[in-house]
Design an enzyme around this catalytic site. Structure first.
Site, PDB file in Angstrom:
ATOM      1  N   LYS A   1     -43.311  13.196  40.891  1.00 42.58           N
ATOM      2  CA  LYS A   1     -43.630  13.019  42.309  1.00 42.58           C
ATOM      3  C   LYS A   1     -42.709  11.957  42.884  1.00 42.58           C
ATOM      4  O   LYS A   1     -42.304  11.037  42.177  1.00 42.58           O
ATOM      5  CB  LYS A   1     -45.107  12.646  42.517  1.00 42.58           C
ATOM      6  CG  LYS A   1     -45.560  11.423  41.737  1.00 42.58           C
ATOM      7  CD  LYS A   1     -45.842  10.225  42.583  1.00 42.58           C
ATOM      8  CE  LYS A   1     -46.341   9.065  41.723  1.00 42.58           C
ATOM      9  NZ  LYS A   1     -46.395   7.794  42.430  1.00 42.58           N
TER      10      LYS A   1
ATOM     11  N   HIS B   1     -36.896   8.565  28.099  1.00 40.25           N
ATOM     12  CA  HIS B   1     -35.587   8.992  28.623  1.00 40.25           C
ATOM     13  C   HIS B   1     -34.469   8.100  28.091  1.00 40.25           C
ATOM     14  O   HIS B   1     -33.385   8.567  27.749  1.00 40.25           O
ATOM     15  CB  HIS B   1     -35.581   8.983  30.154  1.00 40.25           C
ATOM     16  CG  HIS B   1     -36.051  10.273  30.761  1.00 40.25           C
ATOM     17  ND1 HIS B   1     -37.374  10.631  30.821  1.00 40.25           N
ATOM     18  CD2 HIS B   1     -35.362  11.309  31.311  1.00 40.25           C
ATOM     19  CE1 HIS B   1     -37.481  11.819  31.398  1.00 40.25           C
ATOM     20  NE2 HIS B   1     -36.267  12.256  31.706  1.00 40.25           N
TER      21      HIS B   1
END
Lengths: 279, 189
Positions: free
Chosen positions: B102, B37
């Protein structure tokens, strides 16, 4: 005096790394089985069923239960009448290198906390040694994932906070963690000692099977009360809601200073892994 | 309610989804964790193209174990999504539609999900062996030096996911536990 070859340590550590990451301990399996049957909330029951399927699939296909195959925490109980022929720590690191390589386990360790270059072989191991009487050497490999490790907390409470303060701290830790540590969780709780000792107690508590209560009835009772309080939070499996937030918890204690009440909570997940061998 | 979706998805595909629904996702899913990222942001800052098309895409926060010979992928459950919070709103604003991971997201991510008609889906944390079964093909497309964090192009079939954040502001991590606790109260009442 009994001699153990360093190569025997390496071989055992390598084997235990693979075993621990592939097959969950019997107490964790039993708790998961019990809860998947007992859970009343539909989405939670379905989720626990999938976690059960995953555990079985890992066992059948010899795959790691979880992709975070963890930092290799190695606990050694070394008999004081044992002589290790060779470099003790190097032998353990080598075992981790071989186990994580041959077992196709993930290499998750960076060599420096800020410069962050992967060591590519999951070394070094986090080694904890305790000298014990006798001429045996007991090795436990407990690979620890960081989704749950990151949710762990340490508090230096005041003596006046007492048992209620400890309970509140533990419950607050679980509430803050929420869905992050992959519930249903397992907790290792340390109470007492010093700033460093209490954290060791919490980590070591995760080695005790969750179906074995603390031998002191006072703390066994506290374990039960905490478990009930945590499972009343409603966080549920994966944080989706439900009864099963925590599979079990273990408390370890140590004498402490008149002025302090340290408490540490080491958060672990439904993939709480440990494998032991005795040399 | 269970939905079947295939990537790339549109805003209209995602509109019916509500927190707590389940999704079986098929098609192409890209993997990226923190390090990838960060590099995506650097590319955007430099005005360079990204290694995959963002429009309607799904990004899975995962670092799988190495695949054994004959396996498509190793164990492949989700990592904690909160570490991507600093980056996700920008990617959502540029067209990413589905985040898979999650754990909790921050308010900026929740706002970006609603603003863009996107969704945040949970894979089962710790269920790496099970999640791997849905992956039919794997190809490393970028930044191989990142090891398990390299960007992979996965082809998945019926990847089992749960809707956490929906395009209407729903959050299962809040509504799920609340609904369970309310069910206890109504029993007692």
């Amino acid at each position: 005096m009994r001699t153990i070859q360093a190569a025997a340590l390496t071989e055992a550590v390598a084997r235990l790394c693979i075993q621990a990451n592939t097959y969950l301990p019997a107490d964790i399996v039993a708790a998961l089985d019990r809860q998947r049957k007992a859970e009343p909330w539909p989405l939670a029951k379905e989720t626990l069923g999938l976690l059960w399927d995953n555990m079985k699939l890992a066992e059948q296909t010899h795959m790691p239960v979880c992709q975070d195959t963890g930092m290799a925490c190695v606990f050694v109980e070394l008999g004081q009448d044992v002589h290790i022929e060779g470099d003790f720590e190097a032998a353990i690191h080598e075992g981790v290198r071989q186990g994580y390589g041959e077992g196709y386990l993930r290499k998750s360790i960076v060599g420096d906390p800020l410069r962050r270059v992967n060591t590519e072989d999951n070394t070094p191991a986090a080694i904890t040694v305790r000298l014990v009487p006798g001429d045996r050497c007991t090795l436990t490999v407990a690979p620890k994932g960081f989704g749950s490790e990151n949710m762990s907390r340490l508090g230096m409470l005041k003596p006046a906070d007492g048992v209620e303060g400890v309970k509140n701290f533990v419950i607050e830790t679980v509430r803050l963690a929420g869905s992050n540590p992959c519930p249903p969780i397992v907790l290792g709780i340390g109470i007492g000692g010093s700033f460093d000792k209490v954290v060791y107690l919490a980590k070591h508590a995760l080695l005790r099977p969750i179906d074995q209560p603390n031998p002191d009835p006072y703390y066994a009772q506290l374990e039960q009360e905490l478990l009930a309080s945590i499972n009343a939070l409603g966080v549920g499996p994966q944080g989706f809601g439900g009864q099963t937030t925590c599979l079990g918890l273990s408390i370890e204690t140590a004498p402490t200073h008149v002025a302090g009440l340290p408490v540490a909570v080491n958060v672990s997940c439904h993939v709480t892994r440990r494998a032991t061998a005795e040399l | 309610m269970q939905y079947k979706l295939t990537t790339p998805v549109t805003r209209e595909d995602l509109a019916p989804l509500r927190a707590g629904d389940t999704v079986l996702l098929s098609g192409v899913v890209y993997t990226a964790r923190d390090a990838a990222h960060k590099r995506l942001m650097e590319r955007l800052d430099a005005g360079e193209p990204l290694p995959f098309p963002l429009e309607g895409s799904a990004i899975y926060y995962v670092g799988p174990t190495p695949e054994k010979p004959g396996q498509v992928i190793g164990s492949a459950g989700p990592t904690t999504s909160g570490r991507m919070d600093a980056y996700s709103p920008r990617l959502l604003d540029l067209g990413q539609s589905i985040m898979i991971g999650k754990g909790k997201r921050n308010q900026a991510v929740k706002d970006a999900v609603v603003r863009n008609g996107a969704v945040y889906l949970a894979a089962l944390g710790g269920a790496g062996a099970l999640m791997a079964g849905s992956v039919k093909k794997l190809e490393i497309i970028c930044w191989e030096d990142l090891g398990c964090e390299a960007v992979r192009r996965l082809e998945v079939k019926d990847f089992p996911l749960t809707v956490i954040l929906d395009a209407h502001g729903g959050d299962l991590y809040e509504s799920g536990p609340a609904a369970y606790l309310a069910s206890l109260e109504s029993k007692e009442g």
